[in-house]
Scaffold this motif. Structure first.
Motif, PDB file in Angstrom:
ATOM      1  N   GLU A  62       8.692   4.041   5.148  1.00 55.38           N
ATOM      2  CA  GLU A  62       8.577   3.070   6.217  1.00 55.38           C
ATOM      3  C   GLU A  62       7.254   2.333   6.030  1.00 55.38           C
ATOM      4  O   GLU A  62       6.212   2.951   5.843  1.00 55.38           O
ATOM      5  CB  GLU A  62       8.619   3.753   7.587  1.00 55.38           C
ATOM      6  N   GLY A  63       7.304   1.004   6.050  1.00 49.89           N
ATOM      7  CA  GLY A  63       6.086   0.221   5.914  1.00 49.89           C
ATOM      8  C   GLY A  63       5.715  -0.026   4.472  1.00 49.89           C
ATOM      9  O   GLY A  63       6.525   0.155   3.560  1.00 49.89           O
ATOM     10  N   HIS A  64       4.482  -0.447   4.244  1.00 49.00           N
ATOM     11  CA  HIS A  64       4.061  -0.918   2.933  1.00 49.00           C
ATOM     12  C   HIS A  64       2.909  -0.088   2.410  1.00 49.00           C
ATOM     13  O   HIS A  64       1.862  -0.009   3.032  1.00 49.00           O
ATOM     14  CB  HIS A  64       3.624  -2.391   3.024  1.00 49.00           C
ATOM     15  N   LEU A  65       3.122   0.519   1.267  1.00 52.59           N
ATOM     16  CA  LEU A  65       2.116   1.379   0.651  1.00 52.59           C
ATOM     17  C   LEU A  65       1.997   0.998  -0.811  1.00 52.59           C
ATOM     18  O   LEU A  65       2.994   0.704  -1.472  1.00 52.59           O
ATOM     19  CB  LEU A  65       2.548   2.849   0.772  1.00 52.59           C
ATOM     20  N   ASN A  66       0.768   1.024  -1.283  1.00 54.01           N
ATOM     21  CA  ASN A  66       0.502   0.776  -2.692  1.00 54.01           C
ATOM     22  C   ASN A  66      -0.209   2.014  -3.233  1.00 54.01           C
ATOM     23  O   ASN A  66      -1.181   2.475  -2.646  1.00 54.01           O
ATOM     24  CB  ASN A  66      -0.386  -0.478  -2.796  1.00 54.01           C
ATOM     25  N   ILE A  67       0.325   2.580  -4.309  1.00 53.67           N
ATOM     26  CA  ILE A  67      -0.321   3.734  -4.935  1.00 53.67           C
ATOM     27  C   ILE A  67      -0.813   3.320  -6.316  1.00 53.67           C
ATOM     28  O   ILE A  67      -0.029   2.808  -7.130  1.00 53.67           O
ATOM     29  CB  ILE A  67       0.666   4.919  -5.081  1.00 53.67           C
ATOM     30  N   GLU A  68      -2.099   3.527  -6.550  1.00 50.53           N
ATOM     31  CA  GLU A  68      -2.665   3.248  -7.873  1.00 50.53           C
ATOM     32  C   GLU A  68      -2.933   4.579  -8.560  1.00 50.53           C
ATOM     33  O   GLU A  68      -3.621   5.439  -7.995  1.00 50.53           O
ATOM     34  CB  GLU A  68      -3.977   2.469  -7.730  1.00 50.53           C
ATOM     35  N   ILE A  69      -2.371   4.730  -9.750  1.00 49.22           N
ATOM     36  CA  ILE A  69      -2.569   6.003 -10.450  1.00 49.22           C
ATOM     37  C   ILE A  69      -3.056   5.756 -11.875  1.00 49.22           C
ATOM     38  O   ILE A  69      -2.802   4.704 -12.467  1.00 49.22           O
ATOM     39  CB  ILE A  69      -1.294   6.863 -10.521  1.00 49.22           C
ATOM     40  N   THR A  70      -3.726   6.760 -12.389  1.00 48.96           N
ATOM     41  CA  THR A  70      -4.105   6.774 -13.801  1.00 48.96           C
ATOM     42  C   THR A  70      -3.496   8.016 -14.428  1.00 48.96           C
ATOM     43  O   THR A  70      -3.625   9.117 -13.877  1.00 48.96           O
ATOM     44  CB  THR A  70      -5.632   6.789 -13.959  1.00 48.96           C
ATOM     45  N   ILE A  71      -2.789   7.798 -15.534  1.00 51.79           N
ATOM     46  CA  ILE A  71      -2.153   8.898 -16.261  1.00 51.79           C
ATOM     47  C   ILE A  71      -2.866   9.051 -17.597  1.00 51.79           C
ATOM     48  O   ILE A  71      -3.133   8.060 -18.281  1.00 51.79           O
ATOM     49  CB  ILE A  71      -0.647   8.600 -16.497  1.00 51.79           C
ATOM     50  N   ASP A 131      -6.039  10.339 -11.768  1.00 45.27           N
ATOM     51  CA  ASP A 131      -6.682   9.681 -10.622  1.00 45.27           C
ATOM     52  C   ASP A 131      -5.589   9.060  -9.762  1.00 45.27           C
ATOM     53  O   ASP A 131      -4.548   8.634 -10.284  1.00 45.27           O
ATOM     54  CB  ASP A 131      -7.664   8.593 -11.087  1.00 45.27           C
ATOM     55  N   ALA A 132      -5.802   9.043  -8.461  1.00 46.93           N
ATOM     56  CA  ALA A 132      -4.814   8.453  -7.548  1.00 46.93           C
ATOM     57  C   ALA A 132      -5.530   7.842  -6.361  1.00 46.93           C
ATOM     58  O   ALA A 132      -6.471   8.427  -5.813  1.00 46.93           O
ATOM     59  CB  ALA A 132      -3.842   9.528  -7.068  1.00 46.93           C
ATOM     60  N   LYS A 133      -5.077   6.647  -5.993  1.00 46.60           N
ATOM     61  CA  LYS A 133      -5.607   5.997  -4.795  1.00 46.60           C
ATOM     62  C   LYS A 133      -4.430   5.553  -3.942  1.00 46.60           C
ATOM     63  O   LYS A 133      -3.529   4.865  -4.437  1.00 46.60           O
ATOM     64  CB  LYS A 133      -6.451   4.781  -5.163  1.00 46.60           C
ATOM     65  N   ALA A 134      -4.448   5.918  -2.664  1.00 48.04           N
ATOM     66  CA  ALA A 134      -3.410   5.482  -1.730  1.00 48.04           C
ATOM     67  C   ALA A 134      -3.954   4.298  -0.943  1.00 48.04           C
ATOM     68  O   ALA A 134      -4.972   4.428  -0.257  1.00 48.04           O
ATOM     69  CB  ALA A 134      -3.035   6.620  -0.791  1.00 48.04           C
ATOM     70  N   VAL A 135      -3.290   3.168  -1.055  1.00 44.85           N
ATOM     71  CA  VAL A 135      -3.798   1.930  -0.465  1.00 44.85           C
ATOM     72  C   VAL A 135      -2.859   1.477   0.658  1.00 44.85           C
ATOM     73  O   VAL A 135      -1.729   1.066   0.400  1.00 44.85           O
ATOM     74  CB  VAL A 135      -3.903   0.816  -1.530  1.00 44.85           C
ATOM     75  N   GLY A 136      -3.331   1.573   1.885  1.00 45.08           N
ATOM     76  CA  GLY A 136      -2.612   0.986   3.014  1.00 45.08           C
ATOM     77  C   GLY A 136      -3.044  -0.465   3.090  1.00 45.08           C
ATOM     78  O   GLY A 136      -4.206  -0.744   3.406  1.00 45.08           O
ATOM     79  N   GLY A 137      -2.124  -1.391   2.813  1.00 40.37           N
ATOM     80  CA  GLY A 137      -2.539  -2.769   2.574  1.00 40.37           C
ATOM     81  C   GLY A 137      -2.531  -3.665   3.798  1.00 40.37           C
ATOM     82  O   GLY A 137      -2.802  -4.856   3.673  1.00 40.37           O
ATOM     83  N   LEU A 138      -2.241  -3.143   4.970  1.00 45.59           N
ATOM     84  CA  LEU A 138      -2.115  -4.002   6.145  1.00 45.59           C
ATOM     85  C   LEU A 138      -2.933  -3.460   7.309  1.00 45.59           C
ATOM     86  O   LEU A 138      -2.988  -2.252   7.523  1.00 45.59           O
ATOM     87  CB  LEU A 138      -0.644  -4.096   6.572  1.00 45.59           C
ATOM     88  N   PHE A 139      -3.520  -4.358   8.048  1.00 48.55           N
ATOM     89  CA  PHE A 139      -4.354  -3.979   9.207  1.00 48.55           C
ATOM     90  C   PHE A 139      -3.458  -3.747  10.416  1.00 48.55           C
ATOM     91  O   PHE A 139      -2.563  -4.535  10.688  1.00 48.55           O
ATOM     92  CB  PHE A 139      -5.345  -5.116   9.486  1.00 48.55           C
ATOM     93  N   ARG A 140      -3.682  -2.639  11.145  1.00 47.22           N
ATOM     94  CA  ARG A 140      -2.839  -2.365  12.321  1.00 47.22           C
ATOM     95  C   ARG A 140      -3.378  -3.075  13.558  1.00 47.22           C
ATOM     96  O   ARG A 140      -2.714  -3.914  14.129  1.00 47.22           O
ATOM     97  CB  ARG A 140      -2.733  -0.862  12.570  1.00 47.22           C
ATOM     98  N   GLY A 141      -4.544  -2.702  14.008  1.00 49.11           N
ATOM     99  CA  GLY A 141      -5.194  -3.468  15.065  1.00 49.11           C
ATOM    100  C   GLY A 141      -4.629  -3.314  16.463  1.00 49.11           C
ATOM    101  O   GLY A 141      -5.029  -4.047  17.366  1.00 49.11           O
TER     102      GLY A 141
END
Ligand code: NFE
Length: 474
Positions: A14-23, A34-44
């Motif tokens: 549900e919603g929009h998630l961007n995962i950046e990984i290094t293999i 390495d892994a970064k979880a990026v929530g790309g939208l502001f809730r507010g």
């Protein structure tokens, strides 16, 4: 060979998630380094509540998400019950439980069949099944077809569970029936009969189809009980009050450190939000009674719109596995398949509890107590949403909301690094995962989906300078 890739957007959440990984290959094994979880939208949402009448809070915060609006309505009115000093009569308490419980059951069925199962079974050569990665399929065609049929059945069972939520809640999504002091719908005999008839079908589906399917899949992918662990700290706020003074709950609150059998008591003063790596103005780790929601984008070192909630400054996993672990209902392990198993067992536990609660309703009895809105108050509404611990914190001054903070379950699970640089639970769960095919790293998707992330709950779109607000499409 070192590969850096982004999954943007991650689908079937549900919603929009961007995962950046290094293999990379370490000690001869290709794995996530390495892994970064990026929530790309502001809730507010916190900001648009400021200055409002507190009695608007449940109606506005339900709009945070169409998947778990019930839990947001409940968290908001639990905070207002406390702020206004009003108790809830038995019928009101039970109707809140029935409405929230049926939303849990719907959400768990949705998650397993629609959002997770396509990672394991081959579907027809059409959307939403194509284009998909065709890797690590271990089911024979007979088993594949059976699960595909159950996927189709799940569409109907989801709808029926949503109907249960609407019988007393008034509609689904965004049921308007939650108010401070109780609930607005009367448990008339014909409504109870409608609710119970659907409940029997849903329980039969969980017992005969959902739980056996998850157990079957966990058996075929038994190596998936070793992957995707994360920090192993399992946190629950507790939910589903069983008595009128609200001291006894179907799920008690507590925390298990490193998946131990010892359960520590919950102390909400130990919750802090970190923002060093989030797109918010820097401040020291702060409790949600005080923490601010001041966006700052761009910001050096930041990579997500999610804050990093921490308990005693440690990352914690929330959700069905945490609840079931804290309550001693499921303690086999912390992994991809353990999350699916705990979720299915939890669906059955809640559905059976619902059957008991319906029988405890008093038709035509009182459903809410009257209250006088407080001019000044500070309160917290803690409960559980399908995806885990949910808290709303409110401060009222001059009869208006002066401060509001929401920490949703996905903010715990998908948080970025904290001020000490410690990755969030999902980020940690990805690290060290062996990857068979770096072009189609299905293992990453299976780990992400096991958490059932909802970035809707964690973030929303706002476009500065335009008078429109855009909600992510499910
Ligand atoms: Ni949008 Fe939600 C649940 C809440 S997850 S689904 O469950 O709160 O962050």
């Amino acid at each position: 060979m070192r590969i850096t890739a982004a999954f943007d957007p991650v689908t079937r959440i549900e919603g929009h998630l961007n995962i950046e990984i290094t293999i990379d290959t370490v000690n001869g094994l290709q794995q996530v380094v390495d892994a970064k979880a990026v929530g790309g939208l502001f809730r507010g949402f916190e900001k648009l509540l400021i200055g409002r009448d507190p009695r608007d809070a449940q109606h506005i915060t339900e709009r945070i998400c169409g998947v778990c609006p019930v839990a947001h309505g409940l968290a908001a009115v639990r905070a207002l019950d406390d702020a206004f000093g009003v108790s809830v009569p038995a019928n009101g308490r039970i109707l809140r439980n029935l409405t929230n419980g049926s939303n849990f059951v719907e959400s768990h069925i949705l998650h397993f069949y629609l959002l997770s199962l396509p990672d394991y079974i081959a579907g027809p050569a059409t959307a939403p099944w194509q284009a998909g990665w065709d890797v690590d399929r271990r089911l024979n065609s007979e088993d594949n077809d059976r699960l595909m049929q159950h996927y189709l059945q799940a569409l109907t069972m989801r709808r029926k569970a949503d109907q249960m939520t609407a019988v007393f809640g008034g509609r689904m999504p965004h049921p308007p029936a939650f108010i401070p002091g109780g609930f607005t719908a009367n448990p008339r005999a014909e409504r109870i009969a409608t609710f119970t008839a659907i409940l029997d079908e849903v329980i039969a589906f969980i017992e005969n189809t959902y739980l056996p399917d998850v157990q079957f899949l966990a058996g075929v992918y038994d190596d998936y009980q070793s992957w995707g662990r994360g920090p192993g700290n399992l946190l629950a706020y507790g939910a589903f009050e069983l008595n009128d003074d609200q001291t006894s709950k179907l799920f008690a609150p507590g925390i298990a450190w490193n998946a131990a059998d010892v359960i520590d008591a919950l102390d909400t003063n130990a919750i802090n939000e970190h923002v060093l790596h989030s797109w918010f103005l820097n401040h020291s780790p702060a409790n949600p009674t005080e923490s601010k929601t001041e966006p700052q984008h761009p910001k050096d070192g930041a990579y997500s719109w999610l804050k990093a909630p921490r308990y005693l400054e440690e990352p914690c996993e929330v959700g069905p596995l945490a609840r079931m672990w804290v309550n001693g209902d499921y303690r086999q392990g912390v992994s991809i398949m353990d999350r699916h198993l705990a979720r299915a067992h939890e669906a059955l536990k809640i559905a059976r509890a619902i059957r008991q609660w319906v029988a405890e309703l008093t038709p035509e009895g009182s459903v809410c107590n009257t209250f006088v809105p407080a001019e000044t108050a500070e309160a917290a509404g803690l409960t559980e949403a399908p995806r885990g611990a949910l808290g709303h914190w409110v401060r009222i001054e001059q009869s208006r909301i002066a401060h509001y903070q929401v920490i949703s379950p996905t903010t715990w699970n998908v948080s970025p690094r904290d001020d000490a640089g410690v990755p969030g639970p999902l980020e940690q769960a990805l690290l060290g995962t062996p990857i068979e095919n770096a072009e189609q790293p299905i293992e990453i998707m299976r780990i992400i989906h096991s958490f059932d992330p909802c970035l809707d709950c964690a973030t929303h779109v706002i476009r500065p300078g335009r008078q429109v607000k855009i909600y992510p499409v499910l």
